[in-house]
Design a protein around this motif. Structure first.
Motif, PDB file in Angstrom:
ATOM      1  N   TRP A  20     -22.129  -7.908  -3.951  1.00 45.42           N
ATOM      2  CA  TRP A  20     -20.857  -7.345  -4.406  1.00 45.42           C
ATOM      3  C   TRP A  20     -20.369  -6.377  -3.330  1.00 45.42           C
ATOM      4  O   TRP A  20     -21.139  -5.514  -2.870  1.00 45.42           O
ATOM      5  CB  TRP A  20     -21.026  -6.604  -5.721  1.00 45.42           C
ATOM      6  N   LEU A  21     -19.132  -6.508  -2.928  1.00 47.43           N
ATOM      7  CA  LEU A  21     -18.614  -5.721  -1.818  1.00 47.43           C
ATOM      8  C   LEU A  21     -17.429  -4.864  -2.219  1.00 47.43           C
ATOM      9  O   LEU A  21     -16.495  -5.340  -2.856  1.00 47.43           O
ATOM     10  CB  LEU A  21     -18.183  -6.653  -0.676  1.00 47.43           C
ATOM     11  N   TRP A  22     -17.482  -3.612  -1.807  1.00 45.43           N
ATOM     12  CA  TRP A  22     -16.358  -2.679  -1.958  1.00 45.43           C
ATOM     13  C   TRP A  22     -16.031  -2.178  -0.563  1.00 45.43           C
ATOM     14  O   TRP A  22     -16.816  -1.465   0.062  1.00 45.43           O
ATOM     15  CB  TRP A  22     -16.744  -1.533  -2.880  1.00 45.43           C
ATOM     16  N   TRP A  23     -14.889  -2.613  -0.060  1.00 48.12           N
ATOM     17  CA  TRP A  23     -14.417  -2.196   1.255  1.00 48.12           C
ATOM     18  C   TRP A  23     -13.147  -1.405   1.058  1.00 48.12           C
ATOM     19  O   TRP A  23     -12.055  -1.965   1.025  1.00 48.12           O
ATOM     20  CB  TRP A  23     -14.137  -3.396   2.148  1.00 48.12           C
ATOM     21  N   GLU A  24     -13.272  -0.106   0.963  1.00 44.96           N
ATOM     22  CA  GLU A  24     -12.115   0.736   0.685  1.00 44.96           C
ATOM     23  C   GLU A  24     -11.112   0.747   1.829  1.00 44.96           C
ATOM     24  O   GLU A  24      -9.916   0.673   1.620  1.00 44.96           O
ATOM     25  CB  GLU A  24     -12.564   2.165   0.392  1.00 44.96           C
ATOM     26  N   ASP A  25     -11.581   0.859   3.040  1.00 46.10           N
ATOM     27  CA  ASP A  25     -10.691   1.072   4.171  1.00 46.10           C
ATOM     28  C   ASP A  25     -10.658  -0.099   5.140  1.00 46.10           C
ATOM     29  O   ASP A  25     -10.588   0.085   6.346  1.00 46.10           O
ATOM     30  CB  ASP A  25     -11.104   2.340   4.927  1.00 46.10           C
ATOM     31  N   SER A  26     -10.698  -1.314   4.622  1.00 48.74           N
ATOM     32  CA  SER A  26     -10.715  -2.467   5.516  1.00 48.74           C
ATOM     33  C   SER A  26      -9.578  -3.422   5.163  1.00 48.74           C
ATOM     34  O   SER A  26      -9.318  -3.684   3.996  1.00 48.74           O
ATOM     35  CB  SER A  26     -12.050  -3.194   5.397  1.00 48.74           C
ATOM     36  N   ASP A  27      -8.932  -3.922   6.177  1.00 51.21           N
ATOM     37  CA  ASP A  27      -7.920  -4.959   5.980  1.00 51.21           C
ATOM     38  C   ASP A  27      -8.542  -6.345   6.052  1.00 51.21           C
ATOM     39  O   ASP A  27      -7.865  -7.346   5.875  1.00 51.21           O
ATOM     40  CB  ASP A  27      -6.824  -4.849   7.053  1.00 51.21           C
ATOM     41  N   GLU A  28      -9.831  -6.376   6.319  1.00 48.29           N
ATOM     42  CA  GLU A  28     -10.549  -7.633   6.448  1.00 48.29           C
ATOM     43  C   GLU A  28     -10.700  -8.290   5.071  1.00 48.29           C
ATOM     44  O   GLU A  28     -10.919  -7.609   4.067  1.00 48.29           O
ATOM     45  CB  GLU A  28     -11.945  -7.332   7.011  1.00 48.29           C
ATOM     46  N   ALA A  29     -10.592  -9.602   5.034  1.00 47.45           N
ATOM     47  CA  ALA A  29     -10.761 -10.330   3.775  1.00 47.45           C
ATOM     48  C   ALA A  29     -12.240 -10.370   3.402  1.00 47.45           C
ATOM     49  O   ALA A  29     -13.112 -10.450   4.266  1.00 47.45           O
ATOM     50  CB  ALA A  29     -10.220 -11.744   3.914  1.00 47.45           C
TER      51      ALA A  29
END
Length: 137
Positions: A20-29
């Motif tokens: 499970w991934l939480w990427w708050e500050d990424s524009d990456e898909a």
């Protein structure tokens, strides 16, 4: 702790689950095989997704918030959203004295049906009591 901080905290907690991934500050898909955790509305991809949003807070009760988790499973897997909700329950239910949170309890849940791509959806609602010492001063 305000609603934005609490929403991010719940996303962070869920983002600790393997896969499970939480990427708050990424524009990456998010990778298509992951479970993407989103602040608010979910993106169309990946199929497996969780949207987190605070709701229903009042000015009279500054130490209590409600948070809704919206789960979306993989296409044509009727139990996938329920499985994700079960994992989230294990992570969150009864959590105490962690990151400004005093207690978390699930208060309701229910199926939302399938989306246009055959992905089952579900909503779980949690009551969160904050450990917010500045409010008590």
């Amino acid at each position: 702790m305000d609603d934005a901080q609490l929403t991010r905290r719940i996303c962070e907690l869920l983002g600790r689950v393997p896969g499970w991934l939480w990427w708050e500050d990424s524009d990456e898909a998010y990778p298509l095989t992951s479970t993407g955790i989103f602040y608010g509305a979910t993106q169309d991809k990946p199929d497996r997704a969780i949207g987190v949003r605070c709701y229903g807070s009042t000015d009279e009760d500054v130490l209590s918030r409600r948070v809704q988790l919206r789960f979306r499973g993989r296409p044509h897997l009727v139990d996938d959203a329920d499985v994700m909700a079960g994992v989230s329950f294990t992570v969150l239910q009864g959590l105490s004295r962690v990151g400004g949170i005093s207690d978390i309890r699930r208060i309701s849940s229910g199926p939302l049906g399938t989306d246009s791509q055959g992905r089952e959806e579900r909503s779980d609602n949690y009551q969160i009591i904050l450990d917010n010492p500045e409010v008590l001063q």
